[in-house]
Motif scaffolding. Structure first.
Motif, mmCIF file in Angstrom:
data_model
loop_
_atom_site.group_PDB
_atom_site.id
_atom_site.type_symbol
_atom_site.label_atom_id
_atom_site.label_comp_id
_atom_site.label_asym_id
_atom_site.label_seq_id
_atom_site.Cartn_x
_atom_site.Cartn_y
_atom_site.Cartn_z
ATOM 1 N N ALA A 21 38.418 38.166 42.792
ATOM 2 C CA ALA A 21 39.222 38.390 43.987
ATOM 3 C C ALA A 21 40.542 39.061 43.645
ATOM 4 C CB ALA A 21 39.484 37.062 44.703
ATOM 5 N N THR A 22 41.186 38.613 42.575
ATOM 6 C CA THR A 22 42.488 39.174 42.200
ATOM 7 C C THR A 22 42.358 40.633 41.794
ATOM 8 O OG1 THR A 22 43.201 36.996 41.430
ATOM 9 C CG2 THR A 22 44.496 38.887 40.708
ATOM 10 N N VAL A 23 41.354 40.938 40.975
ATOM 11 C CA VAL A 23 41.181 42.316 40.497
ATOM 12 C C VAL A 23 40.835 43.246 41.646
ATOM 13 C CG1 VAL A 23 39.726 43.812 39.076
ATOM 14 C CG2 VAL A 23 40.543 41.643 38.151
ATOM 15 N N VAL A 24 39.926 42.821 42.534
ATOM 16 C CA VAL A 24 39.497 43.682 43.643
ATOM 17 C C VAL A 24 40.661 43.922 44.611
ATOM 18 C CG1 VAL A 24 38.013 43.796 45.685
ATOM 19 C CG2 VAL A 24 37.069 43.064 43.488
ATOM 20 N N VAL A 25 41.367 42.858 44.977
ATOM 21 C CA VAL A 25 42.472 43.002 45.937
ATOM 22 C C VAL A 25 43.582 43.867 45.347
ATOM 23 C CG1 VAL A 25 44.308 41.748 47.138
ATOM 24 C CG2 VAL A 25 41.968 40.876 47.176
ATOM 25 N N ALA A 29 45.019 47.412 46.690
ATOM 26 C CA ALA A 29 46.440 47.543 47.008
ATOM 27 C C ALA A 29 47.080 48.673 46.206
ATOM 28 C CB ALA A 29 47.159 46.226 46.734
ATOM 29 N N GLN A 30 46.659 48.824 44.949
ATOM 30 C CA GLN A 30 47.202 49.892 44.113
ATOM 31 C C GLN A 30 46.774 51.258 44.632
ATOM 32 O OE1 GLN A 30 49.349 49.624 41.548
ATOM 33 N NE2 GLN A 30 49.360 51.832 41.277
ATOM 34 N N ALA A 31 45.540 51.366 45.129
ATOM 35 C CA ALA A 31 45.062 52.632 45.690
ATOM 36 C C ALA A 31 45.871 53.000 46.937
ATOM 37 C CB ALA A 31 43.581 52.518 46.031
ATOM 38 N N VAL A 32 46.153 52.003 47.787
ATOM 39 C CA VAL A 32 46.967 52.258 48.982
ATOM 40 C C VAL A 32 48.385 52.647 48.574
ATOM 41 C CG1 VAL A 32 47.967 51.187 51.034
ATOM 42 C CG2 VAL A 32 45.587 50.714 50.416
ATOM 43 N N TYR A 33 48.906 51.980 47.569
ATOM 44 C CA TYR A 33 50.250 52.265 47.053
ATOM 45 C C TYR A 33 50.358 53.707 46.580
ATOM 46 C CZ TYR A 33 54.411 51.430 44.078
ATOM 47 O OH TYR A 33 55.645 51.472 43.482
ATOM 48 N N ALA A 34 49.344 54.154 45.833
ATOM 49 C CA ALA A 34 49.342 55.537 45.350
ATOM 50 C C ALA A 34 49.222 56.525 46.505
ATOM 51 C CB ALA A 34 48.209 55.736 44.352
ATOM 52 N N ARG A 35 48.390 56.198 47.476
ATOM 53 C CA ARG A 35 48.193 57.098 48.625
ATOM 54 C C ARG A 35 49.465 57.203 49.462
ATOM 55 N NH1 ARG A 35 44.019 59.397 51.524
ATOM 56 N NH2 ARG A 35 42.534 58.674 49.964
ATOM 57 N N CYS A 36 50.271 56.155 49.466
ATOM 58 C CA CYS A 36 51.529 56.161 50.228
ATOM 59 C C CYS A 36 52.686 56.746 49.428
ATOM 60 C CB CYS A 36 51.869 54.742 50.673
ATOM 61 S SG CYS A 36 50.720 54.027 51.861
ATOM 62 N N GLY A 37 52.380 57.371 48.299
ATOM 63 C CA GLY A 37 53.429 57.994 47.497
ATOM 64 C C GLY A 37 54.350 57.002 46.828
ATOM 65 N N HIS A 38 53.802 55.801 46.464
ATOM 66 C CA HIS A 38 54.579 54.748 45.806
ATOM 67 C C HIS A 38 55.793 54.321 46.644
ATOM 68 C CE1 HIS A 38 52.450 56.718 42.358
ATOM 69 N NE2 HIS A 38 52.157 55.459 42.127
ATOM 70 N N TRP A 47 51.489 42.966 48.634
ATOM 71 C CA TRP A 47 50.322 42.945 49.502
ATOM 72 C C TRP A 47 49.158 42.181 48.892
ATOM 73 C CZ3 TRP A 47 50.954 43.614 54.351
ATOM 74 C CH2 TRP A 47 52.024 44.399 54.804
ATOM 75 N N SER A 48 49.066 42.167 47.570
ATOM 76 C CA SER A 48 48.033 41.352 46.920
ATOM 77 C C SER A 48 48.273 39.875 47.187
ATOM 78 C CB SER A 48 48.008 41.621 45.411
ATOM 79 O OG SER A 48 47.623 42.942 45.136
ATOM 80 N N VAL A 49 49.538 39.455 47.086
ATOM 81 C CA VAL A 49 49.872 38.051 47.352
ATOM 82 C C VAL A 49 49.537 37.685 48.794
ATOM 83 C CG1 VAL A 49 51.789 36.425 47.574
ATOM 84 C CG2 VAL A 49 51.650 37.912 45.574
ATOM 85 N N ILE A 50 49.910 38.550 49.728
ATOM 86 C CA ILE A 50 49.663 38.262 51.143
ATOM 87 C C ILE A 50 48.166 38.177 51.434
ATOM 88 C CG2 ILE A 50 49.876 39.190 53.478
ATOM 89 C CD1 ILE A 50 52.585 40.345 52.644
ATOM 90 N N VAL A 51 47.417 39.170 50.965
ATOM 91 C CA VAL A 51 45.968 39.209 51.249
ATOM 92 C C VAL A 51 45.255 38.028 50.601
ATOM 93 C CG1 VAL A 51 43.845 40.512 50.849
ATOM 94 C CG2 VAL A 51 45.913 41.696 51.611
ATOM 95 N N LEU A 52 45.581 37.736 49.344
ATOM 96 C CA LEU A 52 44.920 36.618 48.664
ATOM 97 C C LEU A 52 45.267 35.284 49.321
ATOM 98 C CD1 LEU A 52 45.319 37.722 44.944
ATOM 99 C CD2 LEU A 52 43.163 37.405 46.175
ATOM 100 N N ALA A 53 46.532 35.112 49.710
ATOM 101 C CA ALA A 53 46.917 33.858 50.355
ATOM 102 C C ALA A 53 46.179 33.673 51.678
ATOM 103 C CB ALA A 53 48.429 33.845 50.585
ATOM 104 N N LEU A 54 46.090 34.730 52.469
ATOM 105 C CA LEU A 54 45.371 34.639 53.745
ATOM 106 C C LEU A 54 43.881 34.385 53.536
ATOM 107 C CD1 LEU A 54 47.098 37.528 55.756
ATOM 108 C CD2 LEU A 54 47.422 35.059 56.034
ATOM 109 N N ALA A 55 43.315 35.023 52.513
ATOM 110 C CA ALA A 55 41.887 34.842 52.229
ATOM 111 C C ALA A 55 41.599 33.412 51.793
ATOM 112 C CB ALA A 55 41.433 35.827 51.157
ATOM 113 N N LEU A 56 42.449 32.852 50.948
ATOM 114 C CA LEU A 56 42.246 31.475 50.495
ATOM 115 C C LEU A 56 42.377 30.492 51.652
ATOM 116 C CD1 LEU A 56 44.196 31.433 47.097
ATOM 117 C CD2 LEU A 56 41.741 31.631 47.455
ATOM 118 N N LEU A 57 43.352 30.750 52.543
ATOM 119 C CA LEU A 57 43.512 29.871 53.704
ATOM 120 C C LEU A 57 42.315 29.971 54.641
ATOM 121 C CD1 LEU A 57 47.286 30.426 54.557
ATOM 122 C CD2 LEU A 57 46.229 28.306 53.729
#
Length: 243
Positions: A21-25, A29-38, A47-57
């Motif tokens: 889960a951590t590696v995939v998320v 997130a890194q791909a989106v970060y690169a697409r947004c020009g960092h 965003w990894s923390v937010i997505v993982l926390a919501l997924a675990l909940l």
């Protein structure tokens, strides 16, 4: 759909779940970060923390089950921090010539970071345990936990404050430096990086290294200095100030 449910039930009960889960998320997130020009707001750690926390909940997966797999990534934090030493080694001559000024800046920056947090917590009437847990907020989380325990704070709370501080620094640093009109010259990058490493430790140092190697090198220097200074000086300072 039943096959997917069975796969989810299997993975959620396996140590592979946290790691996968951590590696995939983070990869997404890194791909989106690169697409947004960092862009700072797209920071992949946030965003990894937010997505993982919501997924675990949502999946009602206990944190110990998640961490059973994620601990392998947690172990790599140490080597990752050590890797920040390579840009510093490449600039060892310049750093050696400026060690006095860098040490003075680190002492001043660390004192302001800890003192302002404690003063604000005291002014707001927060409990003593919270106040003491805030003091090492600008030091990387493992060290902040040890310092907080030594001075009477709550290690878990200190870790939360440290992570939040790093994220705030990574998100706001660019805009603050632009507002202060710190130039994007070699000297300006050094100042930006050192300020980030002093105030917001590893997460911001990693952000600085992504933006500009010169900034990343000086952020690593500041991070290392703050770890040593906080571990040595903060416990002594609080012992002297305690009634």
């Amino acid at each position: 759909m039943p096959d997917f449910v069975q796969l989810w039930v299997y993975l959620s009960a396996s140590p592979l779940f946290g790691l996968t889960a951590t590696v995939v998320v983070y990869a997404c997130a890194q791909a989106v970060y690169a697409r947004c020009g960092h862009a700072p707001w797209a920071n992949p750690v946030l965003w990894s923390v937010i997505v993982l926390a919501l997924a675990l909940l949502a999946a009602r997966v206990p944190y110990p089950t998640y961490f059973a797999g994620a601990q392998f990534i947690h172990f790599l934090l140490g080597p990752a921090v050590v890797a920040l030493g390579w840009p510093m080694w490449q600039r060892r001559g310049a750093l050696r010539a400026r060690w006095g000024r860098l040490l003075a800046a680190a002492l001043a920056g660390g004192a302001v970071a800890a003192g302002s947090a404690v003063a604000l917590a005291w002014a707001l009437g927060l409990p003593r345990e919270v106040l003491l847990s805030l003091a090492p907020k600008s030091v990387t989380a493992p060290v902040a936990m040890g310092v907080a325990e030594a001075i009477g704070g709550v290690p878990a709370l200190a870790a939360v404050f440290a992570v939040l501080t790093g994220l705030v620094g990574a998100l706001s640093g660019k805009y603050l430096f632009d507002l202060l009109r710190i130039p994007r010259t070699p000297a300006g990058w050094q100042a930006r990086g050192f300020a980030l490493g002093t105030a917001a430790h590893g997460i911001s140092a990693a952000r600085a290294l992504q933006v500009e190697p010169e900034a990343g090198a000086y952020a690593g220097v500041a991070l290392g200095l703050q770890v040593v200074l906080a571990a040595v000086l903060l416990p002594r300072a609080f012992r002297l100030l305690s009634p």
